[in-house]
Scaffold this active site. Structure first.
Site, PDB file in Angstrom:
ATOM      1  N   ARG A  28       1.125   7.429  -3.281  1.00 32.52           N
ATOM      2  CA  ARG A  28       0.231   6.354  -3.031  1.00 32.52           C
ATOM      3  C   ARG A  28      -1.208   6.864  -3.328  1.00 32.52           C
ATOM      4  O   ARG A  28      -2.214   6.466  -2.499  1.00 32.52           O
ATOM      5  CB  ARG A  28       0.268   6.096  -1.256  1.00 32.52           C
ATOM      6  CG  ARG A  28       1.778   5.412  -1.247  1.00 32.52           C
ATOM      7  CD  ARG A  28       1.763   3.984  -1.890  1.00 32.52           C
ATOM      8  NE  ARG A  28       3.075   3.302  -1.298  1.00 32.52           N
ATOM      9  CZ  ARG A  28       3.362   2.633  -0.348  1.00 32.52           C
ATOM     10  NH1 ARG A  28       2.457   2.201   0.643  1.00 32.52           N
ATOM     11  NH2 ARG A  28       4.526   1.943  -0.203  1.00 32.52           N
ATOM     12  N   ARG A  32      -5.186   1.733  -0.423  1.00 28.30           N
ATOM     13  CA  ARG A  32      -5.849   1.088   0.699  1.00 28.30           C
ATOM     14  C   ARG A  32      -7.061   2.216   1.125  1.00 28.30           C
ATOM     15  O   ARG A  32      -7.965   1.711   1.796  1.00 28.30           O
ATOM     16  CB  ARG A  32      -5.199   0.551   1.673  1.00 28.30           C
ATOM     17  CG  ARG A  32      -4.585  -0.889   1.168  1.00 28.30           C
ATOM     18  CD  ARG A  32      -4.038  -1.237   2.252  1.00 28.30           C
ATOM     19  NE  ARG A  32      -2.561  -0.846   2.387  1.00 28.30           N
ATOM     20  CZ  ARG A  32      -1.488  -1.101   2.962  1.00 28.30           C
ATOM     21  NH1 ARG A  32      -1.478  -2.253   3.730  1.00 28.30           N
ATOM     22  NH2 ARG A  32      -0.423  -0.451   2.965  1.00 28.30           N
ATOM     23  N   ARG A  41      -9.097  -5.225  -4.940  1.00 31.11           N
ATOM     24  CA  ARG A  41      -8.204  -5.982  -4.574  1.00 31.11           C
ATOM     25  C   ARG A  41      -8.697  -7.285  -3.861  1.00 31.11           C
ATOM     26  O   ARG A  41      -8.417  -8.516  -4.129  1.00 31.11           O
ATOM     27  CB  ARG A  41      -7.452  -5.404  -3.274  1.00 31.11           C
ATOM     28  CG  ARG A  41      -6.179  -6.215  -3.180  1.00 31.11           C
ATOM     29  CD  ARG A  41      -5.341  -5.515  -1.675  1.00 31.11           C
ATOM     30  NE  ARG A  41      -6.209  -5.508  -0.662  1.00 31.11           N
ATOM     31  CZ  ARG A  41      -5.719  -5.232   0.730  1.00 31.11           C
ATOM     32  NH1 ARG A  41      -4.453  -4.682   0.663  1.00 31.11           N
ATOM     33  NH2 ARG A  41      -6.702  -5.177   1.304  1.00 31.11           N
ATOM     34  N   ASP A  78       4.718  -1.714  -7.504  1.00 30.90           N
ATOM     35  CA  ASP A  78       5.578  -1.543  -6.362  1.00 30.90           C
ATOM     36  C   ASP A  78       6.966  -1.406  -6.756  1.00 30.90           C
ATOM     37  O   ASP A  78       7.297  -2.067  -7.793  1.00 30.90           O
ATOM     38  CB  ASP A  78       5.180  -2.607  -5.501  1.00 30.90           C
ATOM     39  CG  ASP A  78       5.750  -2.239  -4.068  1.00 30.90           C
ATOM     40  OD1 ASP A  78       4.969  -1.501  -3.356  1.00 30.90           O
ATOM     41  OD2 ASP A  78       6.563  -2.830  -3.621  1.00 30.90           O
ATOM     42  N   TYR A 155      15.564  -4.073   1.457  1.00 31.57           N
ATOM     43  CA  TYR A 155      14.552  -5.178   1.557  1.00 31.57           C
ATOM     44  C   TYR A 155      15.091  -6.411   1.237  1.00 31.57           C
ATOM     45  O   TYR A 155      14.729  -7.485   1.618  1.00 31.57           O
ATOM     46  CB  TYR A 155      13.383  -4.741   0.471  1.00 31.57           C
ATOM     47  CG  TYR A 155      12.186  -3.522   1.131  1.00 31.57           C
ATOM     48  CD1 TYR A 155      11.269  -3.962   1.986  1.00 31.57           C
ATOM     49  CD2 TYR A 155      12.461  -2.589   0.697  1.00 31.57           C
ATOM     50  CE1 TYR A 155      10.402  -2.996   2.553  1.00 31.57           C
ATOM     51  CE2 TYR A 155      11.801  -1.577   1.173  1.00 31.57           C
ATOM     52  CZ  TYR A 155      10.846  -1.661   2.006  1.00 31.57           C
ATOM     53  OH  TYR A 155       9.934  -0.558   2.654  1.00 31.57           O
TER      54      TYR A 155
HETATM   55  O1  1CP Z   1       1.669   6.004  -5.505  1.00 29.10           O
HETATM   56  C1  1CP Z   1       0.734   5.278  -5.890  1.00 29.10           C
HETATM   57  O2  1CP Z   1      -0.313   5.365  -5.980  1.00 29.10           O
HETATM   58  C2  1CP Z   1       1.489   4.018  -6.833  1.00 29.10           C
HETATM   59  C3  1CP Z   1       1.563   2.617  -6.143  1.00 29.10           C
HETATM   60  C4  1CP Z   1       2.760   2.466  -5.187  1.00 29.10           C
HETATM   61  C5  1CP Z   1       4.238   2.948  -5.335  1.00 29.10           C
HETATM   62  C6  1CP Z   1       4.713   4.286  -5.798  1.00 29.10           C
HETATM   63  C7  1CP Z   1       2.766   1.420  -4.456  1.00 29.10           C
HETATM   64  C8  1CP Z   1       1.592   0.479  -4.068  1.00 29.10           C
HETATM   65  N1  1CP Z   1       4.087   1.260  -3.882  1.00 29.10           N
HETATM   66  C9  1CP Z   1       4.891   2.268  -4.310  1.00 29.10           C
HETATM   67  C10 1CP Z   1       6.201   2.379  -4.016  1.00 29.10           C
HETATM   68  C11 1CP Z   1       6.681   1.982  -2.617  1.00 29.10           C
HETATM   69  N2  1CP Z   1       6.571   0.474  -2.090  1.00 29.10           N
HETATM   70  C12 1CP Z   1       7.619   2.287  -1.676  1.00 29.10           C
HETATM   71  C13 1CP Z   1       8.326   3.733  -1.931  1.00 29.10           C
HETATM   72  C14 1CP Z   1       7.322   4.579  -1.530  1.00 29.10           C
HETATM   73  C15 1CP Z   1       7.159   4.806   0.004  1.00 29.10           C
HETATM   74  O3  1CP Z   1       8.083   4.919   0.917  1.00 29.10           O
HETATM   75  O4  1CP Z   1       5.816   4.803   0.122  1.00 29.10           O
HETATM   76  C16 1CP Z   1       8.076   1.466  -0.723  1.00 29.10           C
HETATM   77  C17 1CP Z   1       9.006   1.684   0.487  1.00 29.10           C
HETATM   78  C18 1CP Z   1       7.267   0.145  -1.090  1.00 29.10           C
HETATM   79  C19 1CP Z   1       7.561  -1.025  -0.244  1.00 29.10           C
HETATM   80  C20 1CP Z   1       6.055  -1.566   0.017  1.00 29.10           C
HETATM   81  N3  1CP Z   1       5.143  -2.011  -0.573  1.00 29.10           N
HETATM   82  C21 1CP Z   1       5.550  -1.310   1.435  1.00 29.10           C
HETATM   83  C22 1CP Z   1       5.894  -0.549   2.653  1.00 29.10           C
HETATM   84  C23 1CP Z   1       6.572  -1.513   3.616  1.00 29.10           C
HETATM   85  C24 1CP Z   1       7.383  -1.032   4.656  1.00 29.10           C
HETATM   86  O5  1CP Z   1       8.767  -1.403   4.697  1.00 29.10           O
HETATM   87  O6  1CP Z   1       6.913  -0.090   5.341  1.00 29.10           O
HETATM   88  C25 1CP Z   1       4.035  -1.920   1.337  1.00 29.10           C
HETATM   89  C26 1CP Z   1       3.028  -1.894   2.504  1.00 29.10           C
HETATM   90  C27 1CP Z   1       3.788  -2.193  -0.020  1.00 29.10           C
HETATM   91  C28 1CP Z   1       2.759  -2.897  -0.669  1.00 29.10           C
HETATM   92  C29 1CP Z   1       1.900  -1.931  -1.523  1.00 29.10           C
HETATM   93  N4  1CP Z   1       2.346  -1.046  -2.582  1.00 29.10           N
HETATM   94  C30 1CP Z   1       1.649  -0.359  -3.121  1.00 29.10           C
HETATM   95  C31 1CP Z   1       0.373  -0.434  -2.143  1.00 29.10           C
HETATM   96  C32 1CP Z   1      -0.930  -0.100  -2.466  1.00 29.10           C
HETATM   97  C33 1CP Z   1       0.567  -1.431  -1.243  1.00 29.10           C
HETATM   98  C34 1CP Z   1      -0.311  -2.016  -0.500  1.00 29.10           C
HETATM   99  C35 1CP Z   1      -0.786  -3.469  -0.748  1.00 29.10           C
HETATM  100  C36 1CP Z   1      -2.142  -3.636  -0.192  1.00 29.10           C
HETATM  101  O7  1CP Z   1      -2.237  -4.218   0.899  1.00 29.10           O
HETATM  102  O8  1CP Z   1      -3.058  -3.253  -1.137  1.00 29.10           O
END
Ligand code: 1CP
Length: 355
Positions: A28, A32, A41, A78, A155
């Site tokens: 990540r 944010r 964003r 994502d 999910y």
């Molecule tokens: O790592 C990076 O910089 C690349 C971007 C990336 C990756 C690899 C994002 C951006 N998401 C992911 C993978 C992801 N998404 C995972 C697997 C890794 C992990 O466990 O962290 C999972 C479970 C998600 C699902 C997801 N998407 C969540 C988690 C929700 C939960 O169940 O707890 C969330 C909050 C998102 C949205 C998201 N994806 C990425 C970002 C920066 C965001 C936040 C969006 C925002 O508000 O700007």
């Protein structure tokens, strides 16, 4: 478009080849906690507006690389792009995370799911990969990624984020055949998706199995690992004369590193609940390891961060095959300066572990 890679430490470490210092990237790393991300964003409108616009996805991918000397870039996207492309209707609720308008609950729902064509419904992703690869100009390798079948299924069946996994485990225990049908379809979709990312320029791949750790050991093998194995078997492992390293990361999967290590992947992600020395002994040279600092250490004083980096480097020990990372994604309330302290500590302290 093919530039020679100026920094290939990350790829080499994944393949257990010698390096001059331990490579580092952060899960990540674009997101944010960075003010420039929050600004872009807001300008774009939403998170999905960033993901679906290749120029913006590229810009966000590059933001952390402008701040820090990282050894890899990761596609900004994502894991939920595949379920969205299957027609479930992804949306994000502020503060509560991702959700789907049409969760998957029955055999009929599973049977009706299409396998997305990565060059149609997911073309915005492969276009982003190609754009990022071009703009990186060979500075560092680009990692492509997907969620694991089990993690995507959680999910899709729950309809969003969950605390106790009642719907998805309900389906798994009451109708395992339907769960297998869903996981198999997801594995097929992920193989096409990841291979398309490689065709578009991804130089390494990672599979995020964020929720594999909520399964019992037996269920982990049957419902998560088996389908990651299917994916590893189906991936393009060479492209344009270069190996494409594959990393599997099951959060909470420290007890299963030995069976994960024989899937044919190159590297395993490890979270902070497993000591890297134990992990290294368990995988017995079969794969490289990625990890594993607790992301919450980034709330500590600079010296404490440096000490933790030193401890983790020492626990892995000498030699290649270690990619430094956090044990999970960086938290959104972390001060970006602390990420800098972390990354610089790895640069400074890791040379002595390589000859
Ligand atoms: O790592 C990076 O910089 C690349 C971007 C990336 C990756 C690899 C994002 C951006 N998401 C992911 C993978 C992801 N998404 C995972 C697997 C890794 C992990 O466990 O962290 C999972 C479970 C998600 C699902 C997801 N998407 C969540 C988690 C929700 C939960 O169940 O707890 C969330 C909050 C998102 C949205 C998201 N994806 C990425 C970002 C920066 C965001 C936040 C969006 C925002 O508000 O700007």
């Amino acid at each position: 478009m093919s530039h020679p890679l100026k920094n290939d430490r990350y790829l080499k470490a994944c393949l257990q080849q010698p390096v001059d210092r331990t490579p580092i990237w952060m899960m990540r790393q674009a997101g944010r906690y960075l003010p420039e991300y929050r600004q872009l964003r807001a300008e774009a409108g939403s998170f999905m507006d960033l993901c679906t616009n290749p120029e913006l996805a590229c810009e966000v991918t590059l933001q952390p690389l402008r701040r820090y000397p990282l050894d890899a870039a990761i596609l900004f996207s994502d894991i939920l792009t595949i379920p969205d492309a299957m027609g479930l209707g992804l949306y994000f609720t502020p503060g509560e995370g991702p959700a789907f308008h049409k969760p998957v609950r029955t055999k009929a729902d599973v049977t009706a799911l299409p396998i997305p064509d990565p060059n149609q419904e997911l073309k915005y992703v492969t276009d982003a990969v190609a754009t990022i690869r071009r703009e990186l100009k060979g500075d560092v390798p680009l990692i492509g990624f997907s969620g694991s079948p089990w993690t995507l299924a959680t999910y899709m069946v729950e309809g969003g984020t969950t605390k106790n996994f009642s719907e998805v485990k309900g389906m798994m225990y009451s109708d395992p055949a339907v769960m297998h049908q869903l996981l198999d379809k997801l594995a097929d979709s992920i193989i096409l998706y990841l291979n398309a990312q490689v065709e578009s320029g991804a130089q390494a791949l990672m599979i995020f199995d964020t929720w594999g750790g909520v399964l019992s050991p037996r269920d982990y093998q049957e419902f998560s690992l088996r389908y990651m194995q299917k994916i590893v078997d189906g991936l393009k492992r060479d492209h344009e004369g270069h190996k494409i390293p594959v990393t599997l990361f099951t959060k909470g999967g420290g007890a299963w590193l030995d069976i994960m290590a024989v899937t044919g992947c190159d590297c395993l992600g490890v979270d902070w609940t497993t000591d890297l020395a134990d992990a290294r002994a368990k995988v017995a040279g079969k794969v490289a390891l990625q990890g594993n600092m607790d992301p919450s250490i980034l709330y500590a004083e600079d010296d404490r961060i440096r000490d933790e980096v030193a401890t983790i480097l020492a626990s892995y020990g000498k030699g290649s095959g270690h990619v430094f990372n956090l044990g999970h994604g960086i938290h959104q309330t972390v001060d970006p300066a602390k990420a800098g302290v972390f990354i610089n500590s790895v640069h400074q302290l890791s040379k002595q572990y390589h000859s």
